[in-house]
Design an enzyme around this catalytic site. Structure first.
Site, short mmCIF file in Angstrom:
data_model
loop_
_atom_site.label_atom_id
_atom_site.label_comp_id
_atom_site.label_asym_id
_atom_site.label_seq_id
_atom_site.Cartn_x
_atom_site.Cartn_y
_atom_site.Cartn_z
N GLU A 251 -29.01 -3.52 8.75
CA GLU A 251 -30.34 -2.94 8.52
C GLU A 251 -30.27 -2.27 7.16
O GLU A 251 -29.67 -1.20 7.01
CB GLU A 251 -30.66 -1.93 9.62
CG GLU A 251 -30.75 -2.54 11.01
CD GLU A 251 -31.94 -3.47 11.17
OE1 GLU A 251 -32.96 -3.26 10.50
OE2 GLU A 251 -31.84 -4.41 11.98
N CYS A 285 -36.14 4.02 4.90
CA CYS A 285 -36.03 2.63 4.46
C CYS A 285 -37.39 1.94 4.46
O CYS A 285 -37.65 1.06 3.63
CB CYS A 285 -35.06 1.87 5.34
SG CYS A 285 -35.46 2.01 7.09
P1 NAD Z 1 -24.90 3.53 1.78
O1 NAD Z 1 -24.90 2.05 1.83
O2 NAD Z 1 -24.44 4.18 0.55
O3 NAD Z 1 -24.01 4.13 2.95
C1 NAD Z 1 -24.25 3.79 4.30
C2 NAD Z 1 -22.98 3.98 5.09
O4 NAD Z 1 -22.01 3.03 4.66
C3 NAD Z 1 -22.33 5.35 4.91
O5 NAD Z 1 -21.84 5.79 6.14
C4 NAD Z 1 -21.20 5.06 3.96
O6 NAD Z 1 -20.14 6.00 4.07
C5 NAD Z 1 -20.78 3.69 4.41
N1 NAD Z 1 -20.03 2.88 3.44
C6 NAD Z 1 -20.09 2.95 2.09
N2 NAD Z 1 -19.26 2.03 1.55
C7 NAD Z 1 -18.66 1.39 2.57
C8 NAD Z 1 -17.71 0.33 2.65
N3 NAD Z 1 -17.20 -0.26 1.57
N4 NAD Z 1 -17.33 -0.09 3.86
C9 NAD Z 1 -17.85 0.45 4.99
N5 NAD Z 1 -18.75 1.46 4.98
C10 NAD Z 1 -19.15 1.91 3.78
O7 NAD Z 1 -26.36 3.97 2.17
P2 NAD Z 1 -26.93 5.44 2.27
O8 NAD Z 1 -27.16 5.90 0.87
O9 NAD Z 1 -26.10 6.25 3.18
O10 NAD Z 1 -28.31 5.19 3.01
C11 NAD Z 1 -29.47 4.87 2.36
C12 NAD Z 1 -29.74 3.39 2.47
O11 NAD Z 1 -29.84 3.00 3.83
C13 NAD Z 1 -31.06 3.01 1.84
O12 NAD Z 1 -30.91 1.84 1.09
C14 NAD Z 1 -31.96 2.76 3.03
O13 NAD Z 1 -33.04 1.91 2.80
C15 NAD Z 1 -31.00 2.20 4.01
N6 NAD Z 1 -31.53 2.35 5.37
C16 NAD Z 1 -31.96 1.24 6.04
C17 NAD Z 1 -32.52 1.37 7.30
C18 NAD Z 1 -32.99 0.17 8.08
O14 NAD Z 1 -33.17 0.31 9.28
N7 NAD Z 1 -33.20 -0.97 7.46
C19 NAD Z 1 -32.64 2.63 7.87
C20 NAD Z 1 -32.20 3.73 7.15
C21 NAD Z 1 -31.63 3.58 5.91
#
Ligand code: NAD
Length: 490
Positions: A251, A285
């Site tokens: 997501e 998001c």
């Molecule tokens: P992010 O991708 O930076 O981080 C998300 C998660 O991934 C965090 O827990 C982070 O620690 C982890 N992560 C980072 N690198 C990783 C790796 N290499 N391997 C495994 N895990 C890793 O995103 P964010 O800044 O925390 O969240 C914001 C983003 O999430 C926005 O782009 C938003 O649109 C999206 N989002 C999507 C939805 C949806 O339902 N489509 C809902 C909420 C947020």
């Protein structure tokens, strides 16, 4: 933090039913004032491996636990979250930055999520299917996939995890959950409530740490059967590569337009677009990423959007009267400023806001902002901003509106406002997004409904919500029986 929060268990990992500290730590920081509110574990890959081992060890017994018992535990978890609602919400506000009313709403929905899973799982069945071969009895059943790795972001750090945890355990999986580092204290508080409801040890394990370390260790682990990930498109791509071959629920981000035609109810459109842009300080998001406005109503719509922006009170989420808190972290705050600066440098006009407000207590406050004269090339149009900004892009006719809506790498959620329902539905069918709301904003959704990115876009794979998550988190197994028994034959 507003008042002292005492967690029964120190902020720690929760593995095999025990709270375990980690030698290395990292601070939990209040974005409203930059103060450190707790020390969190910064888990190693070895710790993540232990959590996977615990989830694996608990797997067989949990999968064999009758569905009705699993459902009962989900109901108990819902009640435990309700009982701890204000406590969890206060930590959520203090660590994420959202105002307390929004935090209370989020925690309430998390309790609902466990109750919803408890209801749906009791109705989840397979099928019996016809076959060409008359001797075959063919049936399908749904089985848990095994150990699920769940990695979640910081914008809804209670609700989004529950979108995986509740259907995941209801359907018999065990879980290793790695929350976003900047909202891991509230993850401990949620885990504490879940644990208090009598969940067997090892069914949900919480590992706090950096995504690239703890998260990656979970993604690549051979005993982790499947991954549920909500986060950015960039990290989603890394996870898809690192977890190649595993079932993935991804997501990801969005930059959804709210399209407003000349025949729309402008008051309704402005309220929905502003709500979608300013709720959770725009860190959603499905937020109003951009407003596409017909030229004949663009000025009037802009005025109404400015009026909505002007009603907001930016400040510490615990202060009386505050309606919008700070952004969660420096990375997102820098991006919001860069996007606004980029638009202004290319000729866009700030109608309201447009500035960071470090005077309010930290460098993470950004004013509710409305910007007109936004064009295709600007980052506000091309990328996900994830802040309290409404960029207005003017179109001349229906064809241009569609073209602008299609001109995006994202395809998560869209709003279309028009009095002509056939035009609304035609737009909905033409736009490759997972959700199109006609005469509602891009953020409208309820937890039992399918939510996810459109095929061919950067917004993700699969659907979350109600039964859709449960189907994704289970294996559809076909079992056949050859029925060559001739009753009564000698
Ligand atoms: P992010 O991708 O930076 O981080 C998300 C998660 O991934 C965090 O827990 C982070 O620690 C982890 N992560 C980072 N690198 C990783 C790796 N290499 N391997 C495994 N895990 C890793 O995103 P964010 O800044 O925390 O969240 C914001 C983003 O999430 C926005 O782009 C938003 O649109 C999206 N989002 C999507 C939805 C949806 O339902 N489509 C809902 C909420 C947020």
């Amino acid at each position: 933090m507003d008042g002292t929060y005492t967690m029964k268990n120190v902020p720690a990992n929760f593995i095999a039913g025990e709270w375990r500290t980690e030698p290395e730590t990292m601070p939990a920081v209040n974005p409203a004032n930059g103060q450190t509110i707790a020390q969190l574990p910064k888990s190693s890959r070895a710790t993540a491996d232990k959590a996977v081992a615990a989830a694996k060890a608990a797997g067989a017994a949990w999968a064999d636990t009758p569905v009705f018992k699993r459902a009962e535990i989900c109901v108990a978890i819902g009640a435990a979250i309700d009982a701890a609602r204000e406590k969890i919400a206060r930590i959520l506000s203090a660590e994420q930055g959202k105002v307390l009313a929004e935090a209370m709403g989020e925690v309430g929905k998390a309790a609902d999520g466990f109750r919803l899973a408890s209801e749906l799982v009791k109705q989840m069945g397979g099928q019996t299917l016809p076959a060409e071969d008359p001797t075959k009895l063919v049936m399908t059943i749904r089985q848990p996939r095994g150990v699920y790795g769940v990695i979640t972001p910081w914008n809804f750090p209670v609700n989004i995890p529950v979108e995986y945890l509740a259907p995941g355990i209801a359907t018999g999986n065990t879980i290793v959950w790695v929350p976003a580092p900047s909202t891991s204290l509230v993850a401990c508080a949620l885990m504490e409530a879940i644990d208090s409801a009598g969940l067997p040890a090892g069914v949900i394990n919480l590992v706090i740490g950096e995504g690239a370390t703890a998260g990656d260790a979970v993604v690549v682990h051979k005993d982790v059967a499947a991954i549920g990930f909500t986060g950015s498109a960039a990290t989603g791509k890394v996870i898809a590569q690192r977890g190649a071959g595993k079932p993935l629920l991804l997501e990801l981000g969005g930059n959804g337009p709210v399209v407003v035609f000349e025949d729309a109810d402008l008051d309704a459109a402005a309220a929905a677009a502003a709500g979608g842009a300013f709720f959770n300080a725009g860190q959603v998001c499905a937020a109003t990423g951009r407003v596409l406005a017909h030229h004949s109503i663009a000025d009037s719509l802009s005025e109404k959007l400015v009026a909505h922006a002007a009603k907001h009170v930016l400040g510490d989420p615990f202060h009386q009267g505050t309606t919008m808190g700070p952004l969660n972290n420096a990375k997102v705050a820098a991006k919001v400023k860069e996007h606004v600066d980029d638009a202004v440098a290319q000729g866009a006009k700030v109608l309201y806001g447009g500035n960071a407000r470090p005077d309010l207590g930290s460098g993470l406050y950004f004013e509710p902002t409305v910007i007109s004269g936004v064009t295709r090339e600007m980052r506000l149009n091309r990328e996900e901003t994830f802040g309290p900004v409404v960029p207005i892009i003017v179109f001349k006719d229906e064809a241009e509106a569609l073209d602008l809506a299609l001109d995006s790498e994202y395809g998560l959620s869209v709003g279309v406002f028009t009095a002509d329902i056939t035009r609304g539905v035609s737009m909905a069918k033409a736009i490759p997004a997972g959700i199109v709301n006609v005469n509602a904003g891009s953020t409208w959704w309820e937890i039992h409904l399918p939510f996810g990115g459109g095929t061919g876009t950067k917004s993700g794979i699969g659907r979350l919500g109600g039964i859709h998550t449960m189907e994704a988190m289970t294996e559809l197994k076909m079992i056949t029986v050859t029925m060559n028994h001739k009753l009564g034959a000698a």
